[in-house]
Design a protein around this motif. Structure first.
Motif, PDB file in Angstrom:
ATOM      1  N   HIS A  55      18.888  19.217  -2.819  1.00 45.70           N
ATOM      2  CA  HIS A  55      17.462  18.891  -2.854  1.00 45.70           C
ATOM      3  C   HIS A  55      17.066  18.318  -4.219  1.00 45.70           C
ATOM      4  CE1 HIS A  55      13.231  19.067  -1.844  1.00 45.70           C
ATOM      5  NE2 HIS A  55      13.011  19.764  -2.935  1.00 45.70           N
ATOM      6  N   LEU A  56      17.545  18.949  -5.295  1.00 43.18           N
ATOM      7  CA  LEU A  56      17.234  18.442  -6.636  1.00 43.18           C
ATOM      8  C   LEU A  56      17.818  17.048  -6.835  1.00 43.18           C
ATOM      9  CD1 LEU A  56      17.828  21.653  -8.768  1.00 43.18           C
ATOM     10  CD2 LEU A  56      15.642  20.493  -8.390  1.00 43.18           C
ATOM     11  N   GLY A  57      19.004  16.821  -6.307  1.00 44.94           N
ATOM     12  CA  GLY A  57      19.608  15.499  -6.395  1.00 44.94           C
ATOM     13  C   GLY A  57      18.791  14.455  -5.658  1.00 44.94           C
ATOM     14  N   GLU A  58      18.273  14.834  -4.492  1.00 44.83           N
ATOM     15  CA  GLU A  58      17.440  13.910  -3.709  1.00 44.83           C
ATOM     16  C   GLU A  58      16.121  13.619  -4.426  1.00 44.83           C
ATOM     17  OE1 GLU A  58      17.136  15.965   0.006  1.00 44.83           O
ATOM     18  OE2 GLU A  58      19.155  15.382   0.637  1.00 44.83           O
ATOM     19  N   LEU A  59      15.533  14.642  -5.041  1.00 43.03           N
ATOM     20  CA  LEU A  59      14.271  14.453  -5.763  1.00 43.03           C
ATOM     21  C   LEU A  59      14.428  13.478  -6.922  1.00 43.03           C
ATOM     22  CD1 LEU A  59      12.717  18.019  -6.016  1.00 43.03           C
ATOM     23  CD2 LEU A  59      11.877  16.092  -4.686  1.00 43.03           C
ATOM     24  N   SER A  60      15.594  13.476  -7.521  1.00 44.12           N
ATOM     25  CA  SER A  60      15.804  12.588  -8.662  1.00 44.12           C
ATOM     26  C   SER A  60      16.546  11.320  -8.254  1.00 44.12           C
ATOM     27  CB  SER A  60      16.555  13.323  -9.779  1.00 44.12           C
ATOM     28  OG  SER A  60      17.824  13.742  -9.336  1.00 44.12           O
ATOM     29  N   GLY A  61      16.636  11.071  -6.951  1.00 42.92           N
ATOM     30  CA  GLY A  61      17.327   9.887  -6.448  1.00 42.92           C
ATOM     31  C   GLY A  61      16.489   8.627  -6.589  1.00 42.92           C
ATOM     32  N   GLU A  62      17.062   7.529  -6.158  1.00 45.87           N
ATOM     33  CA  GLU A  62      16.433   6.215  -6.275  1.00 45.87           C
ATOM     34  C   GLU A  62      15.116   6.141  -5.495  1.00 45.87           C
ATOM     35  OE1 GLU A  62      18.273   1.845  -6.447  1.00 45.87           O
ATOM     36  OE2 GLU A  62      18.380   2.727  -4.451  1.00 45.87           O
ATOM     37  N   PHE A  63      14.246   5.244  -5.952  1.00 44.04           N
ATOM     38  CA  PHE A  63      12.930   5.056  -5.326  1.00 44.04           C
ATOM     39  C   PHE A  63      13.048   4.908  -3.805  1.00 44.04           C
ATOM     40  CE2 PHE A  63      14.410   0.952  -7.015  1.00 44.04           C
ATOM     41  CZ  PHE A  63      14.508   0.211  -5.846  1.00 44.04           C
ATOM     42  N   THR A  64      11.956   5.236  -3.121  1.00 46.67           N
ATOM     43  CA  THR A  64      11.933   5.184  -1.659  1.00 46.67           C
ATOM     44  C   THR A  64      11.631   3.761  -1.192  1.00 46.67           C
ATOM     45  OG1 THR A  64       9.559   5.603  -1.499  1.00 46.67           O
ATOM     46  CG2 THR A  64      11.017   7.553  -1.588  1.00 46.67           C
ATOM     47  N   PRO A  65      11.913   3.457   0.083  1.00 44.24           N
ATOM     48  CA  PRO A  65      11.534   2.150   0.628  1.00 44.24           C
ATOM     49  C   PRO A  65      10.023   1.904   0.526  1.00 44.24           C
ATOM     50  CG  PRO A  65      13.133   3.200   2.069  1.00 44.24           C
ATOM     51  CD  PRO A  65      12.745   4.226   1.025  1.00 44.24           C
ATOM     52  N   ALA A  66       9.223   2.936   0.726  1.00 48.62           N
ATOM     53  CA  ALA A  66       7.767   2.776   0.612  1.00 48.62           C
ATOM     54  C   ALA A  66       7.375   2.430  -0.822  1.00 48.62           C
ATOM     55  CB  ALA A  66       7.055   4.048   1.067  1.00 48.62           C
ATOM     56  N   GLN A  67       8.016   3.061  -1.800  1.00 45.18           N
ATOM     57  CA  GLN A  67       7.736   2.732  -3.194  1.00 45.18           C
ATOM     58  C   GLN A  67       8.154   1.286  -3.493  1.00 45.18           C
ATOM     59  OE1 GLN A  67       9.907   6.007  -5.024  1.00 45.18           O
ATOM     60  NE2 GLN A  67       7.980   6.917  -5.745  1.00 45.18           N
ATOM     61  N   ARG A  68       9.285   0.870  -2.958  1.00 43.89           N
ATOM     62  CA  ARG A  68       9.763  -0.506  -3.158  1.00 43.89           C
ATOM     63  C   ARG A  68       8.759  -1.504  -2.568  1.00 43.89           C
ATOM     64  NH1 ARG A  68      13.126  -2.931  -6.121  1.00 43.89           N
ATOM     65  NH2 ARG A  68      11.096  -3.634  -6.724  1.00 43.89           N
ATOM     66  N   ASP A  69       8.282  -1.225  -1.338  1.00 44.41           N
ATOM     67  CA  ASP A  69       7.311  -2.103  -0.691  1.00 44.41           C
ATOM     68  C   ASP A  69       6.024  -2.204  -1.502  1.00 44.41           C
ATOM     69  OD1 ASP A  69       9.159  -2.467   1.347  1.00 44.41           O
ATOM     70  OD2 ASP A  69       8.138  -1.096   2.748  1.00 44.41           O
ATOM     71  N   LEU A  70       5.538  -1.068  -1.965  1.00 46.52           N
ATOM     72  CA  LEU A  70       4.309  -1.045  -2.762  1.00 46.52           C
ATOM     73  C   LEU A  70       4.518  -1.786  -4.086  1.00 46.52           C
ATOM     74  CD1 LEU A  70       1.401  -0.090  -2.953  1.00 46.52           C
ATOM     75  CD2 LEU A  70       2.235   2.087  -3.815  1.00 46.52           C
ATOM     76  N   ALA A  71       5.649  -1.553  -4.727  1.00 45.96           N
ATOM     77  CA  ALA A  71       5.946  -2.235  -5.988  1.00 45.96           C
ATOM     78  C   ALA A  71       6.007  -3.749  -5.781  1.00 45.96           C
ATOM     79  CB  ALA A  71       7.253  -1.716  -6.572  1.00 45.96           C
ATOM     80  N   ASP A  72       6.658  -4.178  -4.695  1.00 47.23           N
ATOM     81  CA  ASP A  72       6.729  -5.612  -4.400  1.00 47.23           C
ATOM     82  C   ASP A  72       5.338  -6.195  -4.175  1.00 47.23           C
ATOM     83  OD1 ASP A  72       9.486  -5.553  -4.616  1.00 47.23           O
ATOM     84  OD2 ASP A  72       9.846  -5.520  -2.442  1.00 47.23           O
ATOM     85  N   ALA A  73       4.501  -5.474  -3.426  1.00 48.79           N
ATOM     86  CA  ALA A  73       3.148  -5.963  -3.132  1.00 48.79           C
ATOM     87  C   ALA A  73       2.296  -6.050  -4.399  1.00 48.79           C
ATOM     88  CB  ALA A  73       2.477  -5.055  -2.103  1.00 48.79           C
ATOM     89  N   LEU A  74       2.527  -5.135  -5.339  1.00 47.52           N
ATOM     90  CA  LEU A  74       1.732  -5.107  -6.571  1.00 47.52           C
ATOM     91  C   LEU A  74       2.355  -5.908  -7.710  1.00 47.52           C
ATOM     92  CD1 LEU A  74       0.833  -1.301  -6.580  1.00 47.52           C
ATOM     93  CD2 LEU A  74      -0.704  -3.211  -6.050  1.00 47.52           C
ATOM     94  N   GLY A  75       3.575  -6.366  -7.492  1.00 45.88           N
ATOM     95  CA  GLY A  75       4.262  -7.103  -8.559  1.00 45.88           C
ATOM     96  C   GLY A  75       4.766  -6.207  -9.674  1.00 45.88           C
ATOM     97  N   VAL A  76       5.077  -4.970  -9.343  1.00 46.05           N
ATOM     98  CA  VAL A  76       5.612  -4.021 -10.326  1.00 46.05           C
ATOM     99  C   VAL A  76       7.135  -4.050 -10.234  1.00 46.05           C
ATOM    100  CG1 VAL A  76       5.724  -1.592 -11.025  1.00 46.05           C
ATOM    101  CG2 VAL A  76       3.579  -2.539 -10.146  1.00 46.05           C
ATOM    102  N   PRO A  77       7.823  -4.425 -11.304  1.00 43.37           N
ATOM    103  CA  PRO A  77       9.286  -4.460 -11.228  1.00 43.37           C
ATOM    104  C   PRO A  77       9.881  -3.053 -11.227  1.00 43.37           C
ATOM    105  CG  PRO A  77       8.548  -5.033 -13.436  1.00 43.37           C
ATOM    106  CD  PRO A  77       7.313  -4.870 -12.595  1.00 43.37           C
ATOM    107  N   LEU A  78      10.759  -2.791 -10.268  1.00 42.19           N
ATOM    108  CA  LEU A  78      11.511  -1.538 -10.223  1.00 42.19           C
ATOM    109  C   LEU A  78      12.993  -1.897 -10.293  1.00 42.19           C
ATOM    110  CD1 LEU A  78       9.827   0.628  -7.404  1.00 42.19           C
ATOM    111  CD2 LEU A  78       9.545   0.812  -9.885  1.00 42.19           C
TER     112      LEU A  78
END
Length: 148
Positions: free
Chosen positions: A12-35
């Motif tokens: 669980h701790l490994g998952e919490l510190s894992g790579e950004f989620t698809p939803a975060q990626r979509d939001l970042a792309d829509a806002l122009g925030v580089p991840l």
């Protein structure tokens, strides 16, 4: 109820510190925030919040000082993770997200090293393969586990 299986906690701790989620990626792309690839979920969330501070009239985060960043470097070193330079961690919210990741990964390292298991239903034991220069008794529950 508290989790009693250390392997599930570590996962669980490994998952919490894992790579950004698809939803975060979509939001970042829509806002122009580089991840960057591999950006941990809590850090991605902090970066998105930082980007939305003005438009959403969110409270501005405090800047990060030298001491706080040195502490992050210390914990990150213990967790074997790399953190960006201080100039890229301009807000305390982002620093705290990196700390969350480092604490989680450090916890996983220690859980895996100790491999705690139930000892006859009376508390936690410690993997007998654990060795160290100092040996002291660890009392957990009604019994004394092996010396560490």
């Amino acid at each position: 109820m508290a989790e009693t299986n250390w392997k599930r906690v570590a996962t669980h701790l490994g998952e919490l510190s894992g790579e950004f989620t698809p939803a975060q990626r979509d939001l970042a792309d829509a806002l122009g925030v580089p991840l960057a690839p591999g950006t941990p979920m809590p850090v991605a969330a902090a970066l998105l919040r930082a980007h939305l501070t003005g438009p959403l009239l969110l409270k501005r985060a405090q800047p990060v000082d030298e001491e706080e960043y040195r502490y992050l470097e210390l914990v990150a070193g213990e967790a074997a993770i790399e953190v960006p330079p201080q100039e890229q961690i301009a807000q305390r919210d982002i620093l705290e997200a990196w700390l969350e990741v480092a604490w989680a990964r450090r916890s996983v390292i220690h859980l895996e090293r100790l491999s705690p298991e139930r000892a006859g239903g009376h508390g936690l034991g410690v993997d007998r393969a654990l060795r160290g220069p100092r040996r002291c008794g660890l009392r957990v529950g009604p019994q004394v586990t092996r010396a560490i």
